[in-house]
Design a protein around this motif. Structure first.
Motif: not given
Length: 148
Positions: A40-53
């Motif tokens: 879940g930590v990786e997921l939230m980092e991916l979603l909150t730091n995502r530059k594209e859509a």
């Protein structure tokens, strides 16, 4: 206009489940890209730091280390930038109280991980078909659990 390729994220700490999920996607008639994260930590980092859509859909396991699926769902739905993101819970558990809580927290659908590959393909395909709409809404509670 419908998208030609759908961007999916799978958050699951079980490597074998991730492999089966990817193999099932390869056999269904929908073009997708899949990003996997192991907790879940990786997921939230991916979603909150995502530059594209944002992805079109997140498949979220409940029982993960560091941050559970329920914790992630709660964070996603509390974040203005993420709250419309469709989240499908993908778990081995079928605890009725937990399913009810997940619905109340805003998950779009719930899939119990099937033991058979053909049922896995069918459940993923059903989830994709139900969510390949513009701005899919949470279904009525009676349709929340995808059964195949």
């Amino acid at each position: 206009m419908a998208k030609s390729v759908h961007d999916l994220v799978l958050a699951d700490d079980d490597a074998d489940d991730c492999i089966f999920f990817r193999e099932a996607l390869e056999e269904i008639p929908v073009a997708v890209t899949l990003t996997t994260v192991k907790d879940g930590v990786e997921l939230m980092e991916l979603l909150t730091n995502r530059k594209e859509a944002l992805p079109d859909l997140v498949f979220l396991d409940l029982n993960m280390p560091r941050k559970t699926g329920l914790e992630c769902l709660t964070e996603i739905k509390a974040n203005d930038a993420l709250k419309k993101l469709p989240v499908i819970i993908y778990s081995t558990s079928m605890d009725r109280e937990m399913v009810n809580l997940l619905y109340k927290k805003g998950a779009h659908y719930y899939i119990r991980k099937p033991g058979e590959f053909s049922k896995l393909k069918e459940s993923i395909y059903t989830a994709l078909a139900l969510n390949i709409q513009q701005d899919p809404a949470q279904p009525a509670k009676e349709q929340f659990v995808i059964k195949v």
